[in-house]
Design a protein around this motif. Structure first.
Motif, mmCIF file in Angstrom:
data_model
loop_
_atom_site.group_PDB
_atom_site.id
_atom_site.type_symbol
_atom_site.label_atom_id
_atom_site.label_comp_id
_atom_site.label_asym_id
_atom_site.label_seq_id
_atom_site.Cartn_x
_atom_site.Cartn_y
_atom_site.Cartn_z
ATOM 1 N N GLU A 44 0.891 -1.094 0.007
ATOM 2 C CA GLU A 44 -0.013 0.021 0.019
ATOM 3 C C GLU A 44 0.796 1.285 0.129
ATOM 4 O O GLU A 44 0.640 1.987 -0.974
ATOM 5 C CB GLU A 44 -0.905 0.075 1.296
ATOM 6 N N LEU A 45 1.767 1.437 0.859
ATOM 7 C CA LEU A 45 2.864 2.415 0.761
ATOM 8 C C LEU A 45 3.574 2.692 -0.391
ATOM 9 O O LEU A 45 3.635 3.796 -0.926
ATOM 10 C CB LEU A 45 3.715 2.183 2.214
ATOM 11 N N ILE A 69 11.360 7.326 10.532
ATOM 12 C CA ILE A 69 9.866 7.796 10.995
ATOM 13 C C ILE A 69 9.210 6.451 11.662
ATOM 14 O O ILE A 69 9.403 5.252 11.073
ATOM 15 C CB ILE A 69 9.190 7.979 9.601
ATOM 16 N N ILE A 70 8.480 6.608 12.728
ATOM 17 C CA ILE A 70 7.859 5.358 13.386
ATOM 18 C C ILE A 70 6.223 5.926 12.883
ATOM 19 O O ILE A 70 5.667 6.825 12.958
ATOM 20 C CB ILE A 70 7.733 5.528 14.810
ATOM 21 N N VAL A 71 5.787 4.698 12.319
ATOM 22 C CA VAL A 71 4.166 4.831 12.154
ATOM 23 C C VAL A 71 3.333 3.697 13.294
ATOM 24 O O VAL A 71 3.904 2.656 13.488
ATOM 25 C CB VAL A 71 3.852 4.277 10.891
ATOM 26 N N ARG A 72 2.700 4.239 14.012
ATOM 27 C CA ARG A 72 2.054 3.582 15.019
ATOM 28 C C ARG A 72 0.613 3.915 15.338
ATOM 29 O O ARG A 72 0.349 5.399 15.503
ATOM 30 C CB ARG A 72 2.724 3.485 16.413
ATOM 31 N N PRO A 73 -0.482 3.340 15.956
ATOM 32 C CA PRO A 73 -1.848 3.843 16.244
ATOM 33 C C PRO A 73 -1.739 4.427 17.601
ATOM 34 O O PRO A 73 -0.811 4.290 18.477
ATOM 35 C CB PRO A 73 -2.568 2.471 16.177
ATOM 36 N N GLU A 84 0.748 8.682 12.570
ATOM 37 C CA GLU A 84 -0.346 7.512 12.903
ATOM 38 C C GLU A 84 -0.740 6.572 11.482
ATOM 39 O O GLU A 84 -1.119 5.614 11.729
ATOM 40 C CB GLU A 84 -1.539 8.246 13.368
ATOM 41 N N THR A 85 -0.346 7.078 10.341
ATOM 42 C CA THR A 85 -0.601 6.508 9.134
ATOM 43 C C THR A 85 0.545 6.782 8.138
ATOM 44 O O THR A 85 1.413 7.330 8.297
ATOM 45 C CB THR A 85 -1.708 7.254 8.408
ATOM 46 N N ILE A 86 0.558 5.674 7.071
ATOM 47 C CA ILE A 86 1.460 5.603 6.351
ATOM 48 C C ILE A 86 1.297 6.826 5.143
ATOM 49 O O ILE A 86 2.411 7.334 4.739
ATOM 50 C CB ILE A 86 1.482 4.369 5.266
ATOM 51 N N GLU A 87 0.022 7.252 5.169
ATOM 52 C CA GLU A 87 0.131 8.431 4.274
ATOM 53 C C GLU A 87 0.955 9.775 4.822
ATOM 54 O O GLU A 87 1.669 10.409 4.190
ATOM 55 C CB GLU A 87 -1.513 9.281 4.390
ATOM 56 N N GLN A 88 0.868 9.689 6.144
ATOM 57 C CA GLN A 88 1.531 10.869 7.030
ATOM 58 C C GLN A 88 3.043 10.622 6.941
ATOM 59 O O GLN A 88 4.071 11.482 6.811
ATOM 60 C CB GLN A 88 1.246 10.813 8.434
#
Lengths: 146, 146, 146, 146, 146, 146, 146, 146
Positions: E18-19, E109-113, E132-136
């Motif tokens: 997706e990314l 970069i960390i992505v986490r809920p 929080e998101t891969i878009e970010q």
């Protein structure tokens, strides 16, 4: 705070003793290390340990290995390096040691007579400070303790 | 595999051109970099950029800053270093550059005449290989490609 | 993504050619580098460049300088190292090269026969992976591309 | 100036005790560290801590992990390394430790009998000094204190 | 300027695809690398190469050696690292890879809920940016090209 | 030879005190350092110093900055690291600290229950030694002094 | 030989465009990278990606994280750094970036007006070369290609 | 555990003495080092050692060389760095020293008034902790000893 100072440079007069004496008179808490200053011993050390070598070339190579070993051990211990150039001799060891010290990020002072400004200009530019006398070199070190 | 070679050393004859020509004749895929070889330009570069300096000392300091900048950029690009000493001049820049290269773990070859064996013995001992001619230096480099 | 692989190890059979052939059959985008594999040339390279040395000891020292120069240049280019031990010879160069690679944080694979498990146990423990065949070594490398 | 010396090498005779005794007789301010010298203990340490392993291979792997841990802790403390090769055994740990030390820029001395000149030539070339006896190794270290 | 991005993190859904798709839609010149994302293959790779191991413990150890080898090769190639934590599983590999990347000075970069803010707070504090998101995450990377 | 040991890991029971007590009973000359073990204090330290933060997220970020500062200062002092994982909680700080230690070349021991073999397999593979009890961890450290 | 140049410094006029234009006119093979030069975008980037923050302080912290990420990625790619100080603003980012570059051993040129000689004297002393105009900075870079 | 703290920052009031006094009142085992705090002495030190320089520019350059030498020696000794910004002056030395410390991985605390949040945001983001008072800076350091 005691600092260890590696004294690179020529071994043809007693500048190290003079510098150490002045440091003591100023009560600077410095420990000095440096190369073998007995020139004959320095040249002979390879054969003294490894025995007779086949020619002057191999005698020199054997001696330089032991001298480099000593320098490497002691320079690692140094917090700063003072390197003195005189007017005589090639002094490539001095240039080598100072350049090594600078590349290892050791704070470094060069002492050289005015007559050597031009041939030493690039090395001076890389050292932290360049002065003309050992008194000035000690002034720079003493400033750390002010 | 193309390799970049920094050619440290004296700038008083055309040894770099000769070495490059021989490398080409041998079809060695080498890119050569090195210092400014126009001696007057090298000495004048500080004032050429920064303007007239107050004395010879400051003129030298300004020039050396620009020369060191150039050397630093190009040596970082080098896969190996060849440093040549001649019989004349102090050549402390050569000693400085080779010592820097060795301390940065750049594989290093020294070229020097037999007459300089003794004063260069410690630096030779630290370099990978010491030879007497640029042909021999290229022999060493060519061996990588065998 | 092309990767450069240094092939350390014995030079007494054609395992490097075999490994390269298998890599090609698998379409792995690998570039292989390594030591001189002509054993006589490797032993003679010092005298071939520097001329006759005074004894076997000095002949060996001259050769090793040029061999180490080559290894150093090429190992710096390597993304990973495969080192193969056979059942014969001291193979201290192999141990040296693998240990250097590991200390330089190069990802490293050891290939060794079952009979060498015990004497190689500490080195195996420091390497990333130890296998018994070059097929297995290529399996490990191929896994990067899955 | 006290220096810490890591004694790499074979553990089949008491050369470490002999060297330490000679160092004491010379009043050299050295602290010696090194690997486990009880060979059985060294081989058994993995199972001694982690319990019975499924086979000799896993027994060796467990032991080597603990031995490497010890070596890593102690070598970091060392100012210099002396590595001794004897005429027997593979001694790949010795080659590994010396190569690690050299890559970490630890000043390093190799002691090896004349019979091993050829197989150790590349490692000798990378070490600072190679000698044939522990007396000579101590001569090199003692030279630091002259 | 093409940049290589290591995608650390869980392998239980298709976030990497997706990314990558979104990066392509934005025309970002990025090359993505990362761990084996076939979970069964990742767990089985040790035995697939080395053969049947004596127990689950040794099976895991063999697999992890090959997985770590892959990660090490690819992370060295990365200009930056994106690590994604999901709500399930221990994900200690993700924490390990991100911590390795940060210690190696790789921009990270960390992505986490939102639910993981508290347990990840020290790791987030060490990373460059946490989103929080891969878009970010892609917003952050895209900003390099503005 | 006194060694400093950083004790990474969970702060929900008194394993550090237990380990220190056992080390003392064995007369091991170890100095222990580690994170804040008062969990509430650790979570509150940011607001305790910087004042009330706008939300839980910012409270956590402030606390983690101070905790990371402490860890960084103390881990630099450590000669080796022992990291303990328990069966509860995310323990990402433990994974982070151990991974940092390994990347900084600190010799590292992991302590974890058998139930965590699988999720910790890659981290275990990178650590020097993995054991199941603090007694075993001390066995490994004690081996240095044999 | 193409070189990548990081252009650190104020973002309140178009000095980067001017410098790039002059480099092109001189046919210098340079690739320029640098910070976000749209000041509002730079200040807003944190909230643009992460959403509204609780106060100006947190808005600034979020923006700086993304800006630092960008700088870190691009500075790693740079072969050399040019940092320009103007007469207005604090410009602590410029001082930070140049100091980072110097500490990372990136060859560095400072451009500053005569009026800033005194407050920048220590930073100038650490940089390779300090000049007053972007023309002079390009003169220094062009010298590499002579 | 005694820690050495480098106190970077402005030298226009006695914040260092105040901080040291508070540290003593809290019984924190800290040794403080820092720059020359006599402003006139700091500006004059170059000429005091090297003699009259041709102009203010060269006077500044000479002074900065000696100041940088002192800072370099002392910062190497520091376990952590506290840098304080006041509301007046350019304070580029402070930004330089803090950025150097961070790049050298020295744990770093910034003290700055609320009014400087915006211009210092990128530097704050890179430091471990940013506070507003020296009491808070000592709170952070004291936390190491809890």
């Amino acid at each position: 705070m005691n600092l260890t100072v590696y004294l690179a440079g020529q071994i043809h007069d007693d500048w190290r003793e003079e510098l150490a004496k002045q440091a003591e008179e100023r009560n600077l808490p410095l420990t000095f290390v440096g190369p073998q200053t007995d020139h004959d011993r320095s040249d002979a050390i390879g054969e003294a340990i490894l025995g007779k070598q086949p020619s002057a070339f191999y005698r020199d190579d054997a001696a330089s290995a032991v001298n480099n070993f000593r320098t490497e051990v002691l320079m690692k211990k140094a917090d700063l390096v003072i390197g003195l150039f005189g007017e005589k001799y090639k002094q490539w060891n001095t240039a080598m040691d100072i350049s090594t010290a600078i590349t290892l990020n050791k704070p470094t002072i060069i002492v050289r007579p005015e007559s050597l400004i031009h041939p030493l200009k690039e090395l001076s530019n890389k050292a932290n400070v360049t002065v003309e006398t050992i008194e000035q070199a000690l002034d720079v070190v003493a400033y750390i303790y002010e």
